[in-house]
Design a protein around this motif. Sequence first.
Motif, PDB file in Angstrom:
ATOM      1  N   ASN A 133     -67.333  81.587-112.633  1.00 42.96           N
ATOM      2  CA  ASN A 133     -68.032  82.576-113.470  1.00 42.96           C
ATOM      3  C   ASN A 133     -68.961  81.963-114.515  1.00 42.96           C
ATOM      4  O   ASN A 133     -69.313  82.625-115.495  1.00 42.96           O
ATOM      5  CB  ASN A 133     -67.040  83.522-114.161  1.00 42.96           C
ATOM      6  N   VAL A 134     -69.353  80.709-114.333  1.00 43.68           N
ATOM      7  CA  VAL A 134     -70.324  80.095-115.254  1.00 43.68           C
ATOM      8  C   VAL A 134     -71.710  80.309-114.660  1.00 43.68           C
ATOM      9  O   VAL A 134     -72.063  79.723-113.631  1.00 43.68           O
ATOM     10  CB  VAL A 134     -70.047  78.588-115.456  1.00 43.68           C
ATOM     11  N   ASP A 135     -72.476  81.160-115.297  1.00 41.98           N
ATOM     12  CA  ASP A 135     -73.806  81.509-114.811  1.00 41.98           C
ATOM     13  C   ASP A 135     -74.688  80.262-114.721  1.00 41.98           C
ATOM     14  O   ASP A 135     -74.710  79.436-115.635  1.00 41.98           O
ATOM     15  CB  ASP A 135     -74.438  82.539-115.765  1.00 41.98           C
ATOM     16  N   GLY A 136     -75.403  80.140-113.610  1.00 44.40           N
ATOM     17  CA  GLY A 136     -76.276  78.999-113.415  1.00 44.40           C
ATOM     18  C   GLY A 136     -75.606  77.844-112.710  1.00 44.40           C
ATOM     19  O   GLY A 136     -76.266  76.893-112.294  1.00 44.40           O
ATOM     20  N   VAL A 137     -74.271  77.911-112.580  1.00 43.26           N
ATOM     21  CA  VAL A 137     -73.524  76.850-111.888  1.00 43.26           C
ATOM     22  C   VAL A 137     -72.746  77.440-110.714  1.00 43.26           C
ATOM     23  O   VAL A 137     -72.850  76.955-109.587  1.00 43.26           O
ATOM     24  CB  VAL A 137     -72.568  76.105-112.851  1.00 43.26           C
ATOM     25  N   ASP A 138     -71.963  78.478-110.970  1.00 47.55           N
ATOM     26  CA  ASP A 138     -71.153  79.110-109.929  1.00 47.55           C
ATOM     27  C   ASP A 138     -72.055  79.953-109.024  1.00 47.55           C
ATOM     28  O   ASP A 138     -72.516  81.030-109.399  1.00 47.55           O
ATOM     29  CB  ASP A 138     -70.068  79.985-110.565  1.00 47.55           C
ATOM     30  N   ASP A 139     -72.272  79.457-107.810  1.00 45.08           N
ATOM     31  CA  ASP A 139     -73.173  80.118-106.863  1.00 45.08           C
ATOM     32  C   ASP A 139     -72.637  81.472-106.398  1.00 45.08           C
ATOM     33  O   ASP A 139     -73.400  82.302-105.905  1.00 45.08           O
ATOM     34  CB  ASP A 139     -73.389  79.198-105.648  1.00 45.08           C
ATOM     35  N   ASP A 140     -71.341  81.727-106.564  1.00 47.47           N
ATOM     36  CA  ASP A 140     -70.763  82.992-106.105  1.00 47.47           C
ATOM     37  C   ASP A 140     -71.252  84.195-106.900  1.00 47.47           C
ATOM     38  O   ASP A 140     -71.153  85.327-106.440  1.00 47.47           O
ATOM     39  CB  ASP A 140     -69.229  82.930-106.185  1.00 47.47           C
ATOM     40  N   ILE A 141     -71.756  83.967-108.115  1.00 47.02           N
ATOM     41  CA  ILE A 141     -72.267  85.096-108.905  1.00 47.02           C
ATOM     42  C   ILE A 141     -73.795  85.081-108.971  1.00 47.02           C
ATOM     43  O   ILE A 141     -74.389  85.773-109.801  1.00 47.02           O
ATOM     44  CB  ILE A 141     -71.663  85.118-110.335  1.00 47.02           C
ATOM     45  N   GLU A 142     -74.410  84.283-108.096  1.00 46.83           N
ATOM     46  CA  GLU A 142     -75.871  84.224-108.038  1.00 46.83           C
ATOM     47  C   GLU A 142     -76.353  85.005-106.818  1.00 46.83           C
ATOM     48  O   GLU A 142     -76.397  84.495-105.711  1.00 46.83           O
ATOM     49  CB  GLU A 142     -76.346  82.763-107.951  1.00 46.83           C
ATOM     50  N   ILE A 143     -76.696  86.266-107.016  1.00 49.08           N
ATOM     51  CA  ILE A 143     -77.171  87.089-105.900  1.00 49.08           C
ATOM     52  C   ILE A 143     -78.677  87.330-106.024  1.00 49.08           C
ATOM     53  O   ILE A 143     -79.280  88.025-105.227  1.00 49.08           O
ATOM     54  CB  ILE A 143     -76.368  88.410-105.829  1.00 49.08           C
ATOM     55  N   GLY A 144     -79.287  86.733-107.026  1.00 47.65           N
ATOM     56  CA  GLY A 144     -80.725  86.906-107.220  1.00 47.65           C
ATOM     57  C   GLY A 144     -81.026  88.188-107.955  1.00 47.65           C
ATOM     58  O   GLY A 144     -80.160  88.773-108.614  1.00 47.65           O
ATOM     59  N   ALA A 145     -82.245  88.667-107.812  1.00 46.74           N
ATOM     60  CA  ALA A 145     -82.694  89.833-108.574  1.00 46.74           C
ATOM     61  C   ALA A 145     -82.038  91.131-108.122  1.00 46.74           C
ATOM     62  O   ALA A 145     -82.048  92.117-108.856  1.00 46.74           O
ATOM     63  CB  ALA A 145     -84.216  89.955-108.471  1.00 46.74           C
ATOM     64  N   LEU A 146     -81.453  91.139-106.926  1.00 42.60           N
ATOM     65  CA  LEU A 146     -80.908  92.385-106.386  1.00 42.60           C
ATOM     66  C   LEU A 146     -79.685  92.887-107.149  1.00 42.60           C
ATOM     67  O   LEU A 146     -79.423  94.082-107.187  1.00 42.60           O
ATOM     68  CB  LEU A 146     -80.548  92.208-104.909  1.00 42.60           C
ATOM     69  N   MET A 147     -78.900  91.964-107.747  1.00 38.78           N
ATOM     70  CA  MET A 147     -77.718  92.380-108.481  1.00 38.78           C
ATOM     71  C   MET A 147     -77.525  91.537-109.725  1.00 38.78           C
ATOM     72  O   MET A 147     -77.863  90.348-109.735  1.00 38.78           O
ATOM     73  CB  MET A 147     -76.456  92.291-107.599  1.00 38.78           C
ATOM     74  N   ARG A 148     -76.987  92.150-110.752  1.00 37.15           N
ATOM     75  CA  ARG A 148     -76.654  91.458-112.004  1.00 37.15           C
ATOM     76  C   ARG A 148     -75.140  91.298-112.053  1.00 37.15           C
ATOM     77  O   ARG A 148     -74.403  92.274-112.207  1.00 37.15           O
ATOM     78  CB  ARG A 148     -77.159  92.268-113.199  1.00 37.15           C
ATOM     79  N   MET A 149     -74.681  90.047-111.945  1.00 37.53           N
ATOM     80  CA  MET A 149     -73.250  89.775-111.820  1.00 37.53           C
ATOM     81  C   MET A 149     -72.656  89.078-113.039  1.00 37.53           C
ATOM     82  O   MET A 149     -71.490  88.695-113.013  1.00 37.53           O
ATOM     83  CB  MET A 149     -72.997  88.918-110.580  1.00 37.53           C
ATOM     84  N   ALA A 150     -73.453  88.882-114.085  1.00 37.13           N
ATOM     85  CA  ALA A 150     -72.949  88.243-115.307  1.00 37.13           C
ATOM     86  C   ALA A 150     -73.768  88.751-116.494  1.00 37.13           C
ATOM     87  O   ALA A 150     -74.964  89.049-116.353  1.00 37.13           O
ATOM     88  CB  ALA A 150     -73.057  86.727-115.199  1.00 37.13           C
ATOM     89  N   PRO A 151     -73.146  88.831-117.671  1.00 36.89           N
ATOM     90  CA  PRO A 151     -73.859  89.347-118.854  1.00 36.89           C
ATOM     91  C   PRO A 151     -75.090  88.532-119.237  1.00 36.89           C
ATOM     92  O   PRO A 151     -76.023  89.063-119.848  1.00 36.89           O
ATOM     93  CB  PRO A 151     -72.794  89.266-119.959  1.00 36.89           C
TER      94      PRO A 151
END
Length: 357
Positions: A133-151
């Motif tokens: 859940n570390v934005d910019g490192v954990d690829d599992d929460i990186e879905i691109g512009a289609l979804m916002r997965m972190a604050p």
Amino acid sequence: MSQSVVPKFPAVQKSLHTELKKRVQAYFDEKGIDSTGNPRLFTKALLMVLGFIAVFVHLVFFTPVWYLALGECVVLGGLVAGIGFNVMHDGSHGSFSTNKGWNRIAASSISLLGANHFMWNMKHNMIHHSFTNVDGVDDDIEIGALMRMAPSQKRYKMHRFQHFYFWALYMLLYLFWIFFSDYSKYFSRKIGNVPLKKMSVKDHIEFWGVKLYHILVFVVIPVIFVGWLSWLVGFLVMSLVAGFILSIVFQLAHTVEHTEFPVADTESHKLPDEFAAHQIKTTANFATRNKLVSWLVGGLNFQIEHHLFPKISHIHYPAISEIVRKVCMEYQLQYIEYPSMRQAVAAHVRFLKQMGR
């Protein structure tokens, strides 16, 4: 703002992770059992792999009437996810068996499904399991512009509706993984902002060997035997079912209400919590008393235990969860758990709605 530097965990005097490992090891010592898989797991693995092969062969070489074929494609999609959860996942963490050779074979089952183990190991074992859940490192929460997965991710107007359309996007995971994501990582030589470790000649050969095998076995041969349109419909049904199951199980573990998205200090690049506390705060369990769910998803509904002890087979998670829960109470840490799958999905939908605001 995504983080461009791989963060670090702070050093602490009284390590929560050390305490957890001590108590869990005491459990295995007391019981006199190995922390890896047992005959029940091996039987389940064999059943799933043989089931996958049998359904595939029946569909392609003994093609049933269309309505039965569609049903078998749904089953095949479920088996893709099941093998990933129950066989490949434990094998890749070295927890399937005490024998390293069997672990390699179990981990290699990802090749049967058309994905590359080298990329999975980097993305999942090394990055996701360290920096959950570390934005910019954990690829599992990186879905691109289609979804916002972190604050900390940028919000777009369409995100107001992401809690409606996520179902469709999640279905595309398997197709995206097999036909785009693996190749993107291979040619860019990085996963998100993290550079890939150097691939050996064997890694390169394995990458292209698996991709060629997948095209031949899952595209060329079926098209020859059942025709283009029948293959396309069947392959899409299988892939969409597999994609949704894989996506929803992984997302219920980290992107639900109450889970945190830690941000490293801009100067020291250190995260707020030590490793074990970080994993507990960023992870959630669901439906842990539902034995059928636990069996089907390979214990990944005990995600807290898995993130703390990835080298322990999922068959032991119900027992060690009681130890983890007790330690969390002692350290005044919230043990995030949703009693049912339905409640976890609802918490995920509410999270997505919140991120879209």
